[in-house]
Write a protein that holds these residues in place. Sequence first.
Motif, PDB file in Angstrom:
ATOM      1  N   ARG A   1       1.031  -1.082   0.040  1.00  0.00           N
ATOM      2  CA  ARG A   1       0.122   0.231  -0.538  1.00  0.00           C
ATOM      3  C   ARG A   1       0.825   1.193  -0.313  1.00  0.00           C
ATOM      4  O   ARG A   1       0.456   2.298  -0.773  1.00  0.00           O
ATOM      5  N   ALA A   2       1.532   1.350   0.484  1.00  0.00           N
ATOM      6  CA  ALA A   2       3.743   2.004   1.104  1.00  0.00           C
ATOM      7  C   ALA A   2       3.442   2.709   0.074  1.00  0.00           C
ATOM      8  O   ALA A   2       3.771   3.146  -0.835  1.00  0.00           O
ATOM      9  N   GLY A   3       3.857   1.317  -1.140  1.00  0.00           N
ATOM     10  CA  GLY A   3       4.860   1.563  -2.613  1.00  0.00           C
ATOM     11  C   GLY A   3       3.571   2.197  -3.596  1.00  0.00           C
ATOM     12  O   GLY A   3       4.276   2.865  -4.162  1.00  0.00           O
ATOM     13  N   ASN A   4       2.266   1.767  -3.503  1.00  0.00           N
ATOM     14  CA  ASN A   4       1.631   2.923  -4.462  1.00  0.00           C
ATOM     15  C   ASN A   4       0.984   3.582  -4.312  1.00  0.00           C
ATOM     16  O   ASN A   4       0.888   4.325  -5.248  1.00  0.00           O
ATOM     17  N   ALA A   5       1.022   4.488  -3.039  1.00  0.00           N
ATOM     18  CA  ALA A   5       0.456   5.673  -2.826  1.00  0.00           C
ATOM     19  C   ALA A   5       2.375   6.115  -2.860  1.00  0.00           C
ATOM     20  O   ALA A   5       2.163   7.868  -3.498  1.00  0.00           O
ATOM     21  N   ILE A   6       3.131   5.516  -2.784  1.00  0.00           N
ATOM     22  CA  ILE A   6       4.598   6.636  -3.240  1.00  0.00           C
ATOM     23  C   ILE A   6       4.446   6.591  -5.089  1.00  0.00           C
ATOM     24  O   ILE A   6       4.178   8.072  -5.636  1.00  0.00           O
ATOM     25  N   ASP A   7       3.740   5.836  -6.152  1.00  0.00           N
ATOM     26  CA  ASP A   7       2.831   5.786  -7.034  1.00  0.00           C
ATOM     27  C   ASP A   7       2.630   6.459  -7.860  1.00  0.00           C
ATOM     28  O   ASP A   7       2.594   7.301  -8.413  1.00  0.00           O
ATOM     29  N   ARG A   8       1.729   6.532  -6.827  1.00  0.00           N
ATOM     30  CA  ARG A   8       0.729   7.748  -7.053  1.00  0.00           C
ATOM     31  C   ARG A   8       1.129   9.039  -6.917  1.00  0.00           C
ATOM     32  O   ARG A   8       0.827   9.623  -8.435  1.00  0.00           O
ATOM     33  N   ALA A   9       1.888   9.497  -5.887  1.00  0.00           N
ATOM     34  CA  ALA A   9       2.046  10.875  -6.377  1.00  0.00           C
ATOM     35  C   ALA A   9       3.164  10.560  -6.914  1.00  0.00           C
ATOM     36  O   ALA A   9       3.233  11.769  -7.581  1.00  0.00           O
ATOM     37  N   ALA A  10       4.586   9.889  -7.160  1.00  0.00           N
ATOM     38  CA  ALA A  10       5.051   9.940  -7.986  1.00  0.00           C
ATOM     39  C   ALA A  10       4.630  10.538  -9.553  1.00  0.00           C
ATOM     40  O   ALA A  10       4.829  11.601  -9.726  1.00  0.00           O
ATOM     41  N   ASN A  11       3.735   9.509  -9.283  1.00  0.00           N
ATOM     42  CA  ASN A  11       2.582  10.012 -11.351  1.00  0.00           C
ATOM     43  C   ASN A  11       1.976  11.176 -10.755  1.00  0.00           C
ATOM     44  O   ASN A  11       1.898  11.860 -11.756  1.00  0.00           O
ATOM     45  N   SER A  12       1.314  11.815 -10.274  1.00  0.00           N
ATOM     46  CA  SER A  12       0.886  13.290  -9.838  1.00  0.00           C
ATOM     47  C   SER A  12       1.694  13.997  -9.800  1.00  0.00           C
ATOM     48  O   SER A  12       1.478  14.947 -11.120  1.00  0.00           O
ATOM     49  N   ILE A  13       3.074  14.046  -9.595  1.00  0.00           N
ATOM     50  CA  ILE A  13       3.951  15.691  -9.388  1.00  0.00           C
ATOM     51  C   ILE A  13       4.516  15.200 -10.997  1.00  0.00           C
ATOM     52  O   ILE A  13       4.596  16.121 -11.348  1.00  0.00           O
ATOM     53  N   SER A  14       4.361  14.116 -11.300  1.00  0.00           N
ATOM     54  CA  SER A  14       5.384  13.968 -12.764  1.00  0.00           C
ATOM     55  C   SER A  14       4.474  14.671 -13.822  1.00  0.00           C
ATOM     56  O   SER A  14       4.988  15.295 -14.628  1.00  0.00           O
ATOM     57  N   ALA A  15       2.938  14.460 -13.188  1.00  0.00           N
ATOM     58  CA  ALA A  15       1.717  15.397 -14.178  1.00  0.00           C
ATOM     59  C   ALA A  15       1.722  16.837 -13.969  1.00  0.00           C
ATOM     60  O   ALA A  15       1.151  17.390 -14.700  1.00  0.00           O
TER      61      ALA A  15
END
Length: 103
Positions: free
Chosen positions: A45-59
């Motif tokens: 879950r933590a890894g998924n949250a980090i991935d979502r945050a990174a994708n959001s920052i990238s977008a």
Amino acid sequence: MTRIPLFAIVSAALFATGACSEKTDQQAQDAANSAGRDIEAAADRAGNAIDRAANSISATADRTGDNIEGAADRAGNEMENGAQKAKAKTGAALERAGKHLQD
């Protein structure tokens, strides 16, 4: 005679203790396995949250870059339009000056 029943009682108690110990060991293993699964799920879950945050920052960075590029294009167009207007006004002023010199 009292030794045989006493021996039987002690033997039964030791056997029960051994069985209890096996049950306790199994419960401890089950608890450890459960804790391991919980930790793994939490890490996922933590890894998924980090991935979502990174994708959001990238977008967001992409949109910001697009906005800056658009603003720079608009500024360049405005400068070009301003230069063309200045050129036209300068040309018109030179034509008027030339006419005045001819008169």
